[in-house]
Design an enzyme around this catalytic site. Structure first.
Site, PDB file in Angstrom:
ATOM      1  N   ASP A  95      46.946  39.226 -30.242  1.00  0.00           N
ATOM      2  CA  ASP A  95      45.758  38.418 -29.945  1.00  0.00           C
ATOM      3  C   ASP A  95      45.315  37.632 -31.180  1.00  0.00           C
ATOM      4  O   ASP A  95      44.165  37.713 -31.603  1.00  0.00           O
ATOM      5  CB  ASP A  95      44.622  39.338 -29.465  1.00  0.00           C
ATOM      6  CG  ASP A  95      43.402  38.558 -28.976  1.00  0.00           C
ATOM      7  OD1 ASP A  95      43.553  37.370 -28.631  1.00  0.00           O
ATOM      8  OD2 ASP A  95      42.299  39.141 -28.953  1.00  0.00           O
ATOM      9  N   GLY A 132      46.837  29.800  -5.759  1.00  0.00           N
ATOM     10  CA  GLY A 132      48.149  30.242  -5.343  1.00  0.00           C
ATOM     11  C   GLY A 132      49.183  30.058  -6.436  1.00  0.00           C
ATOM     12  O   GLY A 132      49.780  31.010  -6.922  1.00  0.00           O
TER      13      GLY A 132
HETATM   14  C1  TXA Z   1      48.817  23.387  -6.235  1.00  0.00           C
HETATM   15  C2  TXA Z   1      48.067  23.920  -5.035  1.00  0.00           C
HETATM   16  O1  TXA Z   1      48.795  23.678  -3.881  1.00  0.00           O
HETATM   17  C3  TXA Z   1      47.762  25.402  -5.119  1.00  0.00           C
HETATM   18  N1  TXA Z   1      46.905  25.757  -4.046  1.00  0.00           N
HETATM   19  C4  TXA Z   1      46.991  26.954  -3.422  1.00  0.00           C
HETATM   20  O2  TXA Z   1      47.797  27.774  -3.725  1.00  0.00           O
HETATM   21  O3  TXA Z   1      46.073  27.228  -2.429  1.00  0.00           O
HETATM   22  P1  TXA Z   1      44.728  28.044  -2.667  1.00  0.00           P
HETATM   23  O4  TXA Z   1      43.986  27.932  -1.416  1.00  0.00           O
HETATM   24  O5  TXA Z   1      44.036  27.596  -3.943  1.00  0.00           O
HETATM   25  O6  TXA Z   1      45.187  29.542  -2.876  1.00  0.00           O
HETATM   26  C5  TXA Z   1      45.953  30.186  -1.886  1.00  0.00           C
HETATM   27  C6  TXA Z   1      46.250  31.600  -2.354  1.00  0.00           C
HETATM   28  O7  TXA Z   1      45.069  32.394  -2.220  1.00  0.00           O
HETATM   29  C7  TXA Z   1      45.441  33.671  -1.766  1.00  0.00           C
HETATM   30  N2  TXA Z   1      44.319  34.322  -1.097  1.00  0.00           N
HETATM   31  C8  TXA Z   1      43.609  33.870  -0.039  1.00  0.00           C
HETATM   32  N3  TXA Z   1      42.689  34.800   0.326  1.00  0.00           N
HETATM   33  C9  TXA Z   1      42.803  35.835  -0.533  1.00  0.00           C
HETATM   34  C10 TXA Z   1      42.154  37.095  -0.690  1.00  0.00           C
HETATM   35  N4  TXA Z   1      41.191  37.474   0.112  1.00  0.00           N
HETATM   36  N5  TXA Z   1      42.561  37.902  -1.693  1.00  0.00           N
HETATM   37  C11 TXA Z   1      43.551  37.528  -2.523  1.00  0.00           C
HETATM   38  N6  TXA Z   1      44.197  36.366  -2.426  1.00  0.00           N
HETATM   39  C12 TXA Z   1      43.840  35.522  -1.446  1.00  0.00           C
HETATM   40  C13 TXA Z   1      46.596  33.408  -0.822  1.00  0.00           C
HETATM   41  O8  TXA Z   1      47.378  34.573  -0.646  1.00  0.00           O
HETATM   42  C14 TXA Z   1      47.329  32.284  -1.543  1.00  0.00           C
HETATM   43  O9  TXA Z   1      48.293  32.814  -2.434  1.00  0.00           O
HETATM   44  C15 TXA Z   1      47.024  25.775  -6.393  1.00  0.00           C
HETATM   45  O10 TXA Z   1      45.829  25.456  -6.503  1.00  0.00           O
HETATM   46  O11 TXA Z   1      47.614  26.427  -7.256  1.00  0.00           O
END
Ligand code: TXA
Ligand code: FE2
Length: 530
Positions: free
Chosen positions: A449, A137
């Site tokens: 690059d 995210g």
């Molecule tokens: C610092 C920490 O809190 C953060 N974690 C995080 O953001 O959660 P994570 O579970 O790693 O990722 C969530 C993101 O993953 C995206 N996401 C989930 N399913 C998705 C999919 N099928 N296609 C594209 N993006 C997806 C969501 O929209 C969201 O933006 C990080 O790792 O950056």
């Protein structure tokens, strides 16, 4: 052998897990925060953590007790996400972890969430020295292990990949998280061009997000924008991953982070790896999105390596960068740099055949959309020919361009140098690269690059090659990025990066503008969590 309880709660996912190293079993209990509207509100997210962490921890402890044999302690250590993440959330998680470690009288382990995102893939794949793409995210970066730390080989210059997608869907009034909804709508979309921004192994999503919002406002069908957003952003991530494999010589790629759940991203990466003959591993979805399983798995490795912290030194760090972590566990071997040169080299973008002359063909990439593929290949071929010649006129040693064919995307060059800079990383050679980049910038363009791979060393000169990502610009920021790319690749590939970086900057300063070095410091210091 050990059993470790992990707690996660950096942003949206309250989670506790138990990992047993004897059986390699991991059980996870999670509770997601779903905002009623808009994005993640830090205070609401913290409230969610306060309400749900005790329950998921209780459930995980019960599972640990069932896993334990008679008379055996259920939990040997407590691990928690120390950062990066939202401060108010991290504090609640840390407090819960400290309390549990004191109550059970077991050691405390502070885990970097981003390193956990990639170590879970290394754990599941058994790869020794992979390049790791974290597509989450709040972040997007490429990491490679070298000399006791994970080095950042490339990363987003602005927004994390998931947050970029979520900002776009918020503009449409869709609820958080937007990623899965974009994936769904993309299924019936068609390609429309959007900005594609890659600088060496770094990249930027801000331009594409504004263009995507504008396209919807202008009446382009939402499915088409969703489709093209995925095609463009994921092609960028795949391209930089391939460049990292090519630069480091690594032959394994692992994926981490919530966006890794997207099937199209996984497909592109798998196709790219297959074409290169590299191995690819993506963990199962429960280990890709935020989860405490990855915290427990890495926590157990750290615990077994004796990497525990006293409560008094367990402060959270909301900007905790993956390259700040001293790797105490077995993280495999260093990614290597130099390999013998064959006469046919498959670089990240092109097949280069070395005869008396050099023939460079930008071959089609099966992973990306054909229209995007054609555009990138012919634009870059033309640009490379133009800027290679322009740089020569500015006194920078470059090969003579004999022939340009932008239909088949083939260039023919003079052969220069006898090895590339990776095999001759001396202070005087990197100083020359600094001088050459200053000359290019003085003439109003960037290389795009500049890595050791794109510099060739001859008897008395250092040549710059591969100007395909270059462009004309007056912005100091773009010049600074050129330097940042070169310094990043030094850090990723040399054990002596500090000394070389100094020489490189001295070379730049001897010809270039001090303002650019000042801007470089700005770029380096910028917090990238948006
Ligand atoms: C610092 C920490 O809190 C953060 N974690 C995080 O953001 O959660 P994570 O579970 O790693 O990722 C969530 C993101 O993953 C995206 N996401 C989930 N399913 C998705 C999919 N099928 N296609 C594209 N993006 C997806 C969501 O929209 C969201 O933006 C990080 O790792 O950056
Ligand atoms: Fe995450």
């Amino acid at each position: 052998m050990s059993r470790v309880l992990g707690i996660e709660g950096t942003a949206w996912c309250a989670s506790a897990a138990v990992h047993d190293t004897a059986t390699d079993e991991t059980v996870i209990e999670s509770d997601a925060y779903e905002p009623d509207s808009g994005g993640i509100h830090p205070r609401e997210a913290a409230e969610h953590m306060r309400e749900t962490i005790p329950r998921v921890v209780r459930a995980a402890r019960q599972r640990a007790e069932r896993m334990a044999g008679d008379g055996e302690p259920a939990i040997d250590a407590v691990a928690f996400s120390r950062g990066p993440g939202l401060g108010p959330c991290l504090r609640i998680v840390a407090t819960a972890a400290r309390a549990l470690s004191l109550a059970l009288d077991v050691p405390l382990v502070g885990v970097n969430h981003m390193v956990a995102h990639l170590e879970i893939g290394r754990h599941g794949s058994g790869f020794r020295s992979p390049v790791c793409l974290n597509a989450s995210g709040a972040n997007a970066h490429l990491l490679g292990y070298r000399g006791g730390r994970y080095r950042i080989l490339g990363e987003t210059m602005d927004t994390g990949v998931g947050n970029a997608i979520d900002k776009f869907t918020r503009h449409l009034g869709w609820s958080h998280p937007g990623g899965p909804k974009v994936e769904q709508r993309a299924a019936s979309g068609e390609y429309v061009p959007l900005p594609y921004v890659v600088k060496g192994m770094d990249f930027s999503f801000s331009g594409i997000m504004s263009a995507a919002k504008q396209a919807v406002d202008d009446g382009v069908p939402v499915e088409d924008v969703c489709f093209s957003l995925q095609e463009t952003m994921f092609a960028m991530l795949t391209e930089v991953s391939e460049r990292a494999l090519s630069l480091t010589g690594a032959e394994e790629l692992v994926l981490g982070g919530g966006v890794g759940q997207n099937a199209r991203l996984r497909e592109m990466l798998a196709t790219m790896c297959e074409t290169r003959g590299a191995k690819f591993h993506a963990p199962e979805p429960r280990f890709l999105r935020d989860n405490a399983g990855m915290i427990a798995v890495l926590g157990a490795r750290m615990y077994e390596a004796g990497d525990t912290i006293p409560v008094s030194a367990s402060a959270i760090d909301s900007d905790f960068r993956p390259n700040q972590v001293d790797v105490t566990w077995d993280a495999g071997g260093d990614v290597s740099v130099t390999r013998p040169q064959a006469n046919e080299i498959r670089g990240a973008e092109a097949v280069v055949t070395m005869g008396e002359r050099v023939r460079k063909e930008r071959v089609g990439k099966a992973y990306r959309h054909p229209t995007l593929d054609e555009r990138l290949r012919s634009e870059r071929t033309r640009q490379e020919a133009r800027l290679t010649s322009l740089a020569r006129r500015e006194g920078v040693p470059t090969p003579v361009v004999f022939d340009v064919d932008d239909t088949d995307c083939v260039l023919r060059f003079e052969r220069v140098g006898d090895r590339d800079l990776r095999e001759a990383l001396t202070e005087s050679n990197v100083r020359a690269v600094g001088r050459h980049l200053a000359a290019c910038h003085g003439a109003g363009f960037v290389h795009g690059d500049p890595t050791p791979r794109n510099a060739r060393v001859g008897d008395d000169r250092v040549f710059l090659i591969d100007f395909g990502l270059g462009y004309h610009t007056e912005h100091v920021e773009d010049y600074a990025m050129d330097l940042h790319v070169f310094e990043g690749s030094l850090a990723g590939t040399s054990d002596d990066a500090d000394r070389l970086t100094e020489a490189f900057e001295a070379g730049y300063e001897s010809r270039g503008d001090a303002e650019v070095i000042a801007q470089l410091r700005e770029v380096e210091g910028r917090g990238r969590y948006q």
